[in-house]
Design a protein around this motif. Structure first.
Motif, PDB file in Angstrom:
ATOM      1  N   ALA A 107      11.983  -9.347  -6.506  1.00 46.26           N
ATOM      2  CA  ALA A 107      10.802  -8.537  -6.210  1.00 46.26           C
ATOM      3  C   ALA A 107      10.515  -8.498  -4.711  1.00 46.26           C
ATOM      4  CB  ALA A 107       9.597  -9.079  -6.977  1.00 46.26           C
ATOM      5  N   ARG A 108      10.700  -9.630  -4.036  1.00 43.20           N
ATOM      6  CA  ARG A 108      10.426  -9.699  -2.598  1.00 43.20           C
ATOM      7  C   ARG A 108      11.284  -8.708  -1.821  1.00 43.20           C
ATOM      8  NH1 ARG A 108      12.139 -12.010   2.091  1.00 43.20           N
ATOM      9  NH2 ARG A 108      14.035 -12.851   1.130  1.00 43.20           N
ATOM     10  N   ARG A 109      12.493  -8.480  -2.287  1.00 40.42           N
ATOM     11  CA  ARG A 109      13.420  -7.595  -1.589  1.00 40.42           C
ATOM     12  C   ARG A 109      13.275  -6.115  -1.979  1.00 40.42           C
ATOM     13  NH1 ARG A 109      17.684 -10.154   0.952  1.00 40.42           N
ATOM     14  NH2 ARG A 109      17.790 -12.425   0.651  1.00 40.42           N
ATOM     15  N   ASP A 110      12.414  -5.835  -2.941  1.00 39.21           N
ATOM     16  CA  ASP A 110      12.286  -4.470  -3.456  1.00 39.21           C
ATOM     17  C   ASP A 110      11.376  -3.649  -2.546  1.00 39.21           C
ATOM     18  OD1 ASP A 110      11.939  -2.126  -4.918  1.00 39.21           O
ATOM     19  OD2 ASP A 110      11.950  -3.182  -6.840  1.00 39.21           O
ATOM     20  N   GLU A 111      11.926  -2.709  -1.827  1.00 39.97           N
ATOM     21  CA  GLU A 111      11.153  -1.915  -0.875  1.00 39.97           C
ATOM     22  C   GLU A 111      10.496  -0.706  -1.515  1.00 39.97           C
ATOM     23  OE1 GLU A 111      13.262  -1.094   2.716  1.00 39.97           O
ATOM     24  OE2 GLU A 111      13.542  -3.237   3.170  1.00 39.97           O
ATOM     25  N   ARG A 112      10.560  -0.609  -2.835  1.00 37.93           N
ATOM     26  CA  ARG A 112       9.829   0.451  -3.543  1.00 37.93           C
ATOM     27  C   ARG A 112       8.370   0.092  -3.750  1.00 37.93           C
ATOM     28  NH1 ARG A 112      13.555   0.707  -8.778  1.00 37.93           N
ATOM     29  NH2 ARG A 112      13.309  -1.559  -8.446  1.00 37.93           N
ATOM     30  N   VAL A 113       8.013  -1.178  -3.468  1.00 36.77           N
ATOM     31  CA  VAL A 113       6.662  -1.649  -3.746  1.00 36.77           C
ATOM     32  C   VAL A 113       6.094  -2.405  -2.558  1.00 36.77           C
ATOM     33  CG1 VAL A 113       7.118  -1.841  -6.228  1.00 36.77           C
ATOM     34  CG2 VAL A 113       7.450  -3.840  -4.751  1.00 36.77           C
ATOM     35  N   GLN A 114       4.769  -2.424  -2.490  1.00 34.20           N
ATOM     36  CA  GLN A 114       4.029  -3.338  -1.622  1.00 34.20           C
ATOM     37  C   GLN A 114       3.664  -4.537  -2.483  1.00 34.20           C
ATOM     38  OE1 GLN A 114       0.253  -1.826  -0.372  1.00 34.20           O
ATOM     39  NE2 GLN A 114      -0.111  -3.452   1.091  1.00 34.20           N
ATOM     40  N   LEU A 115       3.908  -5.737  -1.984  1.00 34.90           N
ATOM     41  CA  LEU A 115       3.878  -6.919  -2.831  1.00 34.90           C
ATOM     42  C   LEU A 115       2.950  -7.991  -2.281  1.00 34.90           C
ATOM     43  CD1 LEU A 115       5.701  -7.891  -5.359  1.00 34.90           C
ATOM     44  CD2 LEU A 115       6.891  -9.264  -3.652  1.00 34.90           C
ATOM     45  N   VAL A 116       2.173  -8.608  -3.171  1.00 38.63           N
ATOM     46  CA  VAL A 116       1.447  -9.830  -2.845  1.00 38.63           C
ATOM     47  C   VAL A 116       1.582 -10.787  -4.026  1.00 38.63           C
ATOM     48  CG1 VAL A 116      -0.235  -8.737  -1.299  1.00 38.63           C
ATOM     49  CG2 VAL A 116      -0.779  -8.982  -3.718  1.00 38.63           C
ATOM     50  N   MET A 117       1.574 -12.088  -3.733  1.00 36.44           N
ATOM     51  CA  MET A 117       1.575 -13.103  -4.775  1.00 36.44           C
ATOM     52  C   MET A 117       0.332 -13.960  -4.588  1.00 36.44           C
ATOM     53  SD  MET A 117       4.324 -16.144  -5.649  1.00 36.44           S
ATOM     54  CE  MET A 117       5.724 -15.034  -5.805  1.00 36.44           C
ATOM     55  N   LEU A 118      -0.422 -14.143  -5.661  1.00 32.03           N
ATOM     56  CA  LEU A 118      -1.685 -14.857  -5.587  1.00 32.03           C
ATOM     57  C   LEU A 118      -1.650 -16.120  -6.446  1.00 32.03           C
ATOM     58  CD1 LEU A 118      -4.137 -11.834  -5.961  1.00 32.03           C
ATOM     59  CD2 LEU A 118      -3.405 -12.937  -3.846  1.00 32.03           C
ATOM     60  N   PRO A 119      -2.347 -17.183  -6.016  1.00 36.36           N
ATOM     61  CA  PRO A 119      -2.398 -18.416  -6.801  1.00 36.36           C
ATOM     62  C   PRO A 119      -3.462 -18.346  -7.900  1.00 36.36           C
ATOM     63  CG  PRO A 119      -3.572 -18.749  -4.750  1.00 36.36           C
ATOM     64  CD  PRO A 119      -3.000 -17.348  -4.690  1.00 36.36           C
ATOM     65  N   VAL A 120      -3.422 -17.293  -8.672  1.00 36.35           N
ATOM     66  CA  VAL A 120      -4.323 -17.133  -9.813  1.00 36.35           C
ATOM     67  C   VAL A 120      -3.641 -17.732 -11.032  1.00 36.35           C
ATOM     68  CG1 VAL A 120      -5.473 -15.482 -11.331  1.00 36.35           C
ATOM     69  CG2 VAL A 120      -5.366 -15.049  -8.860  1.00 36.35           C
ATOM     70  N   ALA A 121      -4.340 -18.643 -11.729  1.00 40.95           N
ATOM     71  CA  ALA A 121      -3.774 -19.296 -12.915  1.00 40.95           C
ATOM     72  C   ALA A 121      -2.413 -19.897 -12.551  1.00 40.95           C
ATOM     73  CB  ALA A 121      -3.701 -18.313 -14.071  1.00 40.95           C
ATOM     74  N   ASP A 122      -1.320 -19.405 -13.159  1.00 38.91           N
ATOM     75  CA  ASP A 122       0.016 -19.954 -12.925  1.00 38.91           C
ATOM     76  C   ASP A 122       0.811 -19.118 -11.932  1.00 38.91           C
ATOM     77  OD1 ASP A 122       2.051 -21.844 -13.357  1.00 38.91           O
ATOM     78  OD2 ASP A 122       2.968 -20.648 -14.933  1.00 38.91           O
ATOM     79  N   GLY A 123       0.099 -18.337 -11.137  1.00 41.03           N
ATOM     80  CA  GLY A 123       0.754 -17.465 -10.167  1.00 41.03           C
ATOM     81  C   GLY A 123       0.803 -16.043 -10.680  1.00 41.03           C
ATOM     82  N   LEU A 124       0.265 -15.112  -9.910  1.00 40.61           N
ATOM     83  CA  LEU A 124       0.229 -13.706 -10.307  1.00 40.61           C
ATOM     84  C   LEU A 124       0.763 -12.854  -9.165  1.00 40.61           C
ATOM     85  CD1 LEU A 124      -0.707 -11.597 -12.458  1.00 40.61           C
ATOM     86  CD2 LEU A 124      -2.858 -11.458 -11.181  1.00 40.61           C
ATOM     87  N   THR A 125       1.843 -12.137  -9.428  1.00 36.39           N
ATOM     88  CA  THR A 125       2.393 -11.195  -8.460  1.00 36.39           C
ATOM     89  C   THR A 125       1.822  -9.815  -8.739  1.00 36.39           C
ATOM     90  OG1 THR A 125       4.426 -12.429  -8.055  1.00 36.39           O
ATOM     91  CG2 THR A 125       4.503 -10.054  -7.672  1.00 36.39           C
ATOM     92  N   MET A 126       1.356  -9.155  -7.682  1.00 38.22           N
ATOM     93  CA  MET A 126       0.808  -7.809  -7.791  1.00 38.22           C
ATOM     94  C   MET A 126       1.647  -6.892  -6.912  1.00 38.22           C
ATOM     95  SD  MET A 126      -3.229  -8.883  -7.437  1.00 38.22           S
ATOM     96  CE  MET A 126      -3.821  -7.225  -7.756  1.00 38.22           C
ATOM     97  N   ALA A 127       2.167  -5.837  -7.506  1.00 37.24           N
ATOM     98  CA  ALA A 127       3.036  -4.913  -6.790  1.00 37.24           C
ATOM     99  C   ALA A 127       2.501  -3.493  -6.930  1.00 37.24           C
ATOM    100  CB  ALA A 127       4.455  -4.989  -7.336  1.00 37.24           C
ATOM    101  N   ARG A 128       2.293  -2.861  -5.794  1.00 38.39           N
ATOM    102  CA  ARG A 128       1.812  -1.474  -5.773  1.00 38.39           C
ATOM    103  C   ARG A 128       2.991  -0.546  -5.512  1.00 38.39           C
ATOM    104  NH1 ARG A 128       0.400   1.110  -1.005  1.00 38.39           N
ATOM    105  NH2 ARG A 128      -0.691   3.097  -1.264  1.00 38.39           N
ATOM    106  N   ARG A 129       3.194   0.389  -6.428  1.00 40.12           N
ATOM    107  CA  ARG A 129       4.292   1.355  -6.272  1.00 40.12           C
ATOM    108  C   ARG A 129       4.001   2.254  -5.088  1.00 40.12           C
ATOM    109  NH1 ARG A 129       8.786   3.773  -5.843  1.00 40.12           N
ATOM    110  NH2 ARG A 129       9.833   4.709  -7.638  1.00 40.12           N
ATOM    111  N   LEU A 130       4.915   2.280  -4.156  1.00 38.36           N
ATOM    112  CA  LEU A 130       4.683   3.012  -2.916  1.00 38.36           C
ATOM    113  C   LEU A 130       4.927   4.496  -3.061  1.00 38.36           C
ATOM    114  CD1 LEU A 130       6.354   0.577  -0.374  1.00 38.36           C
ATOM    115  CD2 LEU A 130       3.914   1.026  -0.625  1.00 38.36           C
TER     116      LEU A 130
END
Length: 230
Positions: A200-223
């Motif tokens: 996911a980190r390498r995927d340039e189709r999305v803007q990415l953040v990872m948050l320490p919510v619960a067990d870790g939540l990745t949020m990706a916005r389709r660019l």
């Protein structure tokens, strides 16, 4: 690595977690409490798979914030996250949720009806990759949530990203996996999550953040076309 040494994420003690839920108006309502209790009774060894209260509240919040109308969920379990997602949908909105267990999802169906959202939810039983591949190929989804078998995450991601509208949100659960993602010798599931995180980190189709919510939540916005992921 750039890091503010004085402002790390605070550790949540049980008392502080209770305060977080109360002050943030995220305390589960009676139906969610009953769902959690039923899950512990029916599948006690897997009850930890129910989404945390703050995560469930966040799912409803994000659906409403985006005005999402078309949602896909990978991994239904006993239906808590589906209920939270469906509660945020406007009239005419819909949620397709994928699972392989008729037993676990029987509980989900019961509580969706009690919560008055069963008319918004379509459960599709079978391998999730096949369900996703059967969806229209063009971008049409406003939000997606992945919370299923960890080795399948990359496959689910690759099926979903092209189907997300520009600006749509893709959420992925358990991406910190109890901290095991940074272990020298992670278990099979943690290793799969670490591989997914790098994918996911390498995927340039999305803007990415990872948050320490619960067990870790990745949020990706389709660019949208031409927008930088950085």
């Amino acid at each position: 690595m750039l890091r503010n040494e004085t402002l790390r994420n605070i550790a949540l003690t049980p008392d502080l977690h209770d305060y977080l839920l109360t002050a943030g108006r995220m305390t589960p309502d009676p139906l969610l409490v009953e769902m959690a209790e039923r899950t512990r009774a029916v599948v006690p060894d897997q009850a930890h798979m129910v989404v945390a209260p703050e995560e469930g509240a966040l799912l409803t919040f994000l659906v409403r914030l985006l005005g999402a109308r078309r949602i896909v969920e990978v991994g239904t379990f006993t239906g808590t996250s589906s209920l939270c997602l469906a509660r945020g949908l406007p009239p005419g909105g819909s949620l397709i949720t994928c699972d392989v267990s008729d037993e676990w999802t029987a509980t989900a169906r019961e509580f969706w009806a009690l919560g008055g959202v069963d008319d918004r939810i379509e459960l599709r039983l079978g391998p999730a990759v096949e369900t996703l591949r059967a969806l229209p190929a063009e971008p049409h989804l406003d939000l997606a949530f992945i919370d299923a078998d960890k080795p399948g995450y990359i496959s689910y991601w690759e099926e979903l990203v092209p189907r997300m509208k520009p600006g749509a949100l893709l959420l992925v659960d358990n991406t910190l996996f109890s901290g095991e993602v940074i272990a020298d010798f992670p278990g099979e599931k943690a290793a799969a999550i670490r591989k997914f995180n790098e994918h996911a980190r390498r995927d340039e189709r999305v803007q990415l953040v990872m948050l320490p919510v619960a067990d870790g939540l990745t949020m990706a916005r389709r660019l949208p076309a031409g927008e930088s992921p950085f």
